[in-house]
Write a protein that holds these residues in place. Structure first.
Motif, PDB file in Angstrom:
ATOM      1  N   ASN A   1       2.754  11.441   4.626  1.00  8.35           N
ATOM      2  CA  ASN A   1       3.637  10.538   3.882  1.00  8.35           C
ATOM      3  C   ASN A   1       4.589   9.800   4.826  1.00  8.35           C
ATOM      4  O   ASN A   1       4.817   8.596   4.675  1.00  8.35           O
ATOM      5  CB  ASN A   1       4.441  11.308   2.838  1.00  8.35           C
ATOM      6  CG  ASN A   1       3.584  11.882   1.733  1.00  8.35           C
ATOM      7  OD1 ASN A   1       2.374  11.666   1.682  1.00  8.35           O
ATOM      8  ND2 ASN A   1       4.197  12.646   0.851  1.00  8.35           N
TER       9      ASN A   1
ATOM     10  N   GLU B   1       4.845   5.710   5.477  1.00  5.23           N
ATOM     11  CA  GLU B   1       6.095   4.969   5.291  1.00  5.23           C
ATOM     12  C   GLU B   1       6.568   4.312   6.591  1.00  5.23           C
ATOM     13  O   GLU B   1       7.045   3.181   6.575  1.00  5.23           O
ATOM     14  CB  GLU B   1       7.179   5.881   4.716  1.00  5.23           C
ATOM     15  CG  GLU B   1       6.898   6.340   3.293  1.00  5.23           C
ATOM     16  CD  GLU B   1       6.746   5.188   2.311  1.00  5.23           C
ATOM     17  OE1 GLU B   1       7.558   4.231   2.353  1.00  5.23           O
ATOM     18  OE2 GLU B   1       5.805   5.228   1.498  1.00  5.23           O
TER      19      GLU B   1
ATOM     20  N   LYS C   1       4.879   1.032   7.523  1.00  6.17           N
ATOM     21  CA  LYS C   1       5.393  -0.173   6.854  1.00  6.17           C
ATOM     22  C   LYS C   1       6.428  -0.889   7.719  1.00  6.17           C
ATOM     23  O   LYS C   1       6.741  -2.055   7.489  1.00  6.17           O
ATOM     24  CB  LYS C   1       6.008   0.193   5.501  1.00  6.17           C
ATOM     25  CG  LYS C   1       4.996   0.703   4.503  1.00  6.17           C
ATOM     26  CD  LYS C   1       5.661   1.160   3.224  1.00  6.17           C
ATOM     27  CE  LYS C   1       4.644   1.766   2.255  1.00  6.17           C
ATOM     28  NZ  LYS C   1       5.291   2.282   1.023  1.00  6.17           N
TER      29      LYS C   1
ATOM     30  N   VAL D   1      13.885   6.206   5.481  1.00 11.81           N
ATOM     31  CA  VAL D   1      12.460   6.446   5.233  1.00 11.81           C
ATOM     32  C   VAL D   1      12.192   7.949   5.230  1.00 11.81           C
ATOM     33  O   VAL D   1      11.536   8.482   4.334  1.00 11.81           O
ATOM     34  CB  VAL D   1      11.593   5.727   6.296  1.00 11.81           C
ATOM     35  CG1 VAL D   1      10.142   6.151   6.206  1.00 11.81           C
ATOM     36  CG2 VAL D   1      11.730   4.217   6.149  1.00 11.81           C
TER      37      VAL D   1
END
Length: 143
Positions: free
Chosen positions: A25, A29, A32, A111
């Motif tokens: 995960n 993130e 991005k 994040v």
């Protein structure tokens, strides 16, 4: 009767699955923001304390010294860190964040907070606190 191994009750297996999911995960993130997860532990260390040696970063981040050297090389190319001579040793450097490296903290730490929150959201707030407390208790003292 001997205790039988039960994967569904195995701490090691479960913590590994949860950690793998959290890492996946986090990688998604961070991507991005065009930031590779492999650089994350070093940046975390430097946001906590600048002016440390590569060896200290390796110890804190729990990675090999040679890996830390390559990561710092990448961070330097990205303009996020700089090496400065160590006044106590002619053979080592101290690592400092650049302005861009410091500024990135405001973008990337949220994040990580989001990823942690998503992983912990299956627990009640008191359970979350207890989980963190127990994991802190289990952490090696050298971290």
């Amino acid at each position: 009767m001997d205790e039988q191994f039960d994967r569904q009750k195995s701490f090691g297996w479960m913590i590994n699955v949860v950690a793998s999911q959290a890492a996946k995960n986090l990688e998604t993130e961070l991507a991005k923001h065009d930031f590779p997860r492999s650089l994350w532990p070093t940046m975390m260390c430097l946001w906590e304390k600048e002016g440390v040696t590569q060896r200290e970063i390796a110890q804190i981040a729990k990675v090999e010294n040679s890996t830390t050297t390559r990561i710092i090389d990448k961070l330097e190319v990205l303009g996020l860190v700089e090496r400065r001579d160590d006044p106590n040793s002619r053979r080592s450097y101290r690592i400092y964040l650049t302005k861009a490296g410091r500024d990135l903290k405001g973008t990337l730490q949220p994040v990580a907070l989001k990823v942690n929150k998503e992983i912990l959201d299956v627990l009640e707030p008191k359970e979350q606190d207890e989980m963190i407390r127990l994991l802190q208790k289990m952490m090696p003292t050298s971290v």
